[in-house]
Design a protein around this motif. Sequence first.
Motif, PDB file in Angstrom:
ATOM      1  N   GLU A  61       0.830  -1.205   0.000  1.00  0.00           N
ATOM      2  CA  GLU A  61       0.000   0.000   0.000  1.00  0.00           C
ATOM      3  C   GLU A  61       0.865   1.257   0.000  1.00  0.00           C
ATOM      4  N   SER A  62       1.947   1.236   0.809  1.00  0.00           N
ATOM      5  CA  SER A  62       2.868   2.372   0.838  1.00  0.00           C
ATOM      6  C   SER A  62       3.539   2.554  -0.510  1.00  0.00           C
ATOM      7  N   SER A  63       3.929   1.432  -1.106  1.00  0.00           N
ATOM      8  CA  SER A  63       4.576   1.493  -2.418  1.00  0.00           C
ATOM      9  C   SER A  63       3.614   2.041  -3.465  1.00  0.00           C
ATOM     10  N   LEU A  64       2.348   1.560  -3.380  1.00  0.00           N
ATOM     11  CA  LEU A  64       1.358   2.064  -4.327  1.00  0.00           C
ATOM     12  C   LEU A  64       1.125   3.549  -4.134  1.00  0.00           C
ATOM     13  N   SER A  65       1.100   3.966  -2.844  1.00  0.00           N
ATOM     14  CA  SER A  65       0.918   5.391  -2.555  1.00  0.00           C
ATOM     15  C   SER A  65       2.080   6.203  -3.102  1.00  0.00           C
ATOM     16  N   ASN A  66       3.303   5.666  -2.873  1.00  0.00           N
ATOM     17  CA  ASN A  66       4.488   6.348  -3.401  1.00  0.00           C
ATOM     18  C   ASN A  66       4.465   6.376  -4.924  1.00  0.00           C
ATOM     19  N   SER A  67       4.022   5.261  -5.503  1.00  0.00           N
ATOM     20  CA  SER A  67       3.950   5.195  -6.964  1.00  0.00           C
ATOM     21  C   SER A  67       2.971   6.219  -7.504  1.00  0.00           C
ATOM     22  N   ASP A  68       1.842   6.383  -6.813  1.00  0.00           N
ATOM     23  CA  ASP A  68       0.864   7.391  -7.233  1.00  0.00           C
ATOM     24  C   ASP A  68       1.474   8.786  -7.155  1.00  0.00           C
ATOM     25  N   ALA A  69       2.188   9.042  -6.044  1.00  0.00           N
ATOM     26  CA  ALA A  69       2.831  10.354  -5.891  1.00  0.00           C
ATOM     27  C   ALA A  69       3.889  10.556  -6.974  1.00  0.00           C
ATOM     28  N   GLU A  70       4.648   9.485  -7.248  1.00  0.00           N
ATOM     29  CA  GLU A  70       5.675   9.581  -8.283  1.00  0.00           C
ATOM     30  C   GLU A  70       5.050   9.802  -9.651  1.00  0.00           C
ATOM     31  N   ARG A  71       3.919   9.091  -9.897  1.00  0.00           N
ATOM     32  CA  ARG A  71       3.241   9.284 -11.178  1.00  0.00           C
ATOM     33  C   ARG A  71       2.713  10.704 -11.322  1.00  0.00           C
ATOM     34  N   ARG A  72       2.152  11.237 -10.226  1.00  0.00           N
ATOM     35  CA  ARG A  72       1.661  12.618 -10.273  1.00  0.00           C
ATOM     36  C   ARG A  72       2.802  13.603 -10.502  1.00  0.00           C
ATOM     37  N   ALA A  73       3.921  13.370  -9.786  1.00  0.00           N
ATOM     38  CA  ALA A  73       5.087  14.239  -9.975  1.00  0.00           C
ATOM     39  C   ALA A  73       5.628  14.129 -11.389  1.00  0.00           C
ATOM     40  N   LEU A  74       5.650  12.886 -11.896  1.00  0.00           N
ATOM     41  CA  LEU A  74       6.137  12.678 -13.260  1.00  0.00           C
ATOM     42  C   LEU A  74       5.226  13.339 -14.273  1.00  0.00           C
ATOM     43  N   ARG A  75       3.926  13.226 -14.066  1.00  0.00           N
ATOM     44  CA  ARG A  75       2.978  13.866 -14.969  1.00  0.00           C
ATOM     45  C   ARG A  75       3.132  15.387 -14.949  1.00  0.00           C
ATOM     46  N   LYS A  76       3.321  15.928 -13.737  1.00  0.00           N
ATOM     47  CA  LYS A  76       3.527  17.376 -13.616  1.00  0.00           C
ATOM     48  C   LYS A  76       4.786  17.801 -14.356  1.00  0.00           C
ATOM     49  N   ARG A  77       5.850  17.006 -14.201  1.00  0.00           N
ATOM     50  CA  ARG A  77       7.105  17.325 -14.884  1.00  0.00           C
ATOM     51  C   ARG A  77       6.956  17.236 -16.401  1.00  0.00           C
ATOM     52  N   VAL A  78       6.209  16.212 -16.839  1.00  0.00           N
ATOM     53  CA  VAL A  78       5.956  16.060 -18.280  1.00  0.00           C
ATOM     54  C   VAL A  78       5.191  17.261 -18.814  1.00  0.00           C
ATOM     55  N   ASP A  79       4.185  17.718 -18.048  1.00  0.00           N
ATOM     56  CA  ASP A  79       3.408  18.896 -18.464  1.00  0.00           C
ATOM     57  C   ASP A  79       4.301  20.136 -18.526  1.00  0.00           C
ATOM     58  N   GLU A  80       5.178  20.272 -17.515  1.00  0.00           N
ATOM     59  CA  GLU A  80       6.086  21.418 -17.505  1.00  0.00           C
ATOM     60  C   GLU A  80       7.031  21.376 -18.703  1.00  0.00           C
ATOM     61  N   LEU A  81       7.565  20.183 -18.973  1.00  0.00           N
ATOM     62  CA  LEU A  81       8.472  20.045 -20.118  1.00  0.00           C
ATOM     63  C   LEU A  81       7.741  20.286 -21.429  1.00  0.00           C
ATOM     64  N   SER A  82       6.506  19.843 -21.497  1.00  0.00           N
ATOM     65  CA  SER A  82       5.715  20.075 -22.705  1.00  0.00           C
ATOM     66  C   SER A  82       5.481  21.564 -22.921  1.00  0.00           C
ATOM     67  N   GLU A  83       5.141  22.264 -21.829  1.00  0.00           N
ATOM     68  CA  GLU A  83       4.939  23.715 -21.927  1.00  0.00           C
ATOM     69  C   GLU A  83       6.231  24.422 -22.317  1.00  0.00           C
ATOM     70  N   LEU A  84       7.344  23.970 -21.706  1.00  0.00           N
ATOM     71  CA  LEU A  84       8.642  24.556 -22.032  1.00  0.00           C
ATOM     72  C   LEU A  84       8.992  24.300 -23.491  1.00  0.00           C
ATOM     73  N   ASN A  85       8.687  23.095 -23.965  1.00  0.00           N
ATOM     74  CA  ASN A  85       8.971  22.759 -25.354  1.00  0.00           C
ATOM     75  C   ASN A  85       8.168  23.645 -26.303  1.00  0.00           C
ATOM     76  N   GLN A  86       6.909  23.903 -25.941  1.00  0.00           N
ATOM     77  CA  GLN A  86       6.090  24.782 -26.764  1.00  0.00           C
ATOM     78  C   GLN A  86       6.644  26.202 -26.771  1.00  0.00           C
ATOM     79  N   GLU A  87       7.089  26.654 -25.585  1.00  0.00           N
ATOM     80  CA  GLU A  87       7.670  27.994 -25.492  1.00  0.00           C
ATOM     81  C   GLU A  87       8.949  28.089 -26.319  1.00  0.00           C
ATOM     82  N   LEU A  88       9.777  27.027 -26.231  1.00  0.00           N
ATOM     83  CA  LEU A  88      11.009  27.000 -27.022  1.00  0.00           C
ATOM     84  C   LEU A  88      10.688  26.983 -28.518  1.00  0.00           C
TER      85      LEU A  88
END
Length: 291
Positions: A61-88
């Motif tokens: 359960e802890s691992s799944l919780s961490n995985s969810d947090a990691e997935r959310r963080a990864l998704r946020k980072r992907v969105d940020e990189l996507s926005e940065l890529n569009q700006e570039l």
Amino acid sequence: MRMHWCVALLVALAGCVSQKAFDSKSKEALTLKQQYDEQQEQLKALEQQLGESRKENAELESSLSNSDAERRALRKRVDELSELNQELSRSTEKLAAAKEALEKKSSEYENLAKSLKEEIKTGKIELSELKGRMVVKMKDKILFSSGSTKLNKEGQDALEKVAQALKDVQGKLIRVEGHTDNVPVPTDAKTEFDSNWELSTTRALVVVKLLQEQGVPPTMLSALGYGEYQPMASNQTAEGRSLNRRIEIVLAPAEQAPSAVVAASVKKAPASAPAPAVKPASGTKPAAKKK
């Protein structure tokens, strides 16, 4: 007598039956105890397994919780990189458009490049244009002999070609700039110049006069002498000094002309406020009006 014997026999039989039953029950009890002990051991093992299973579940359960947090963080980072890529991408498009605008050559440049094709090919003349400012760079050795302000035949021919391309130019200021290296002008009696200032300025004036004679409007022409103070290479080497000895013919927007700058500044200047009336000094009488 016979009666006593029968009683004794019955008592003996009864004692034999009780001992046998006792042994049987004892054995049964021992078996039950062994079974109980075995079941207790099995129960302990099951409880241990249950504890381990609960621990694994908690870790999962802890691992799944961490995985969810990691997935959310990864998704946020992907969105940020996507926005940065569009700006570039947008910045790249802007830079490409700006570069295209900067590198876009004017009709004057194309005409001059065509008429001076051979001179440019042989390295006698360099032609460049940036932000609407075109520069015709000519090495002094094809124009003048050392220390001289008299045009060589080769330089005169090249300048006449330049003049033919420039005489029909509209809306441009044509500025001829003279440059030298940092070698001092000889101070012998044959030298007509006191410094590289005079030499560079006089050479620029000579080029201006030739351009005017070839039909370039004099209202577009001006001459400047920079002497040794605008080098484009090091004066520590012969090659560098050769590059620094040059004439540059600069075509700049007409609004950069001094008269245009002065006119623009006059237009922008606020109207002068009327001067305040001067009060008479204390103790003096105002002058009488003339009739």
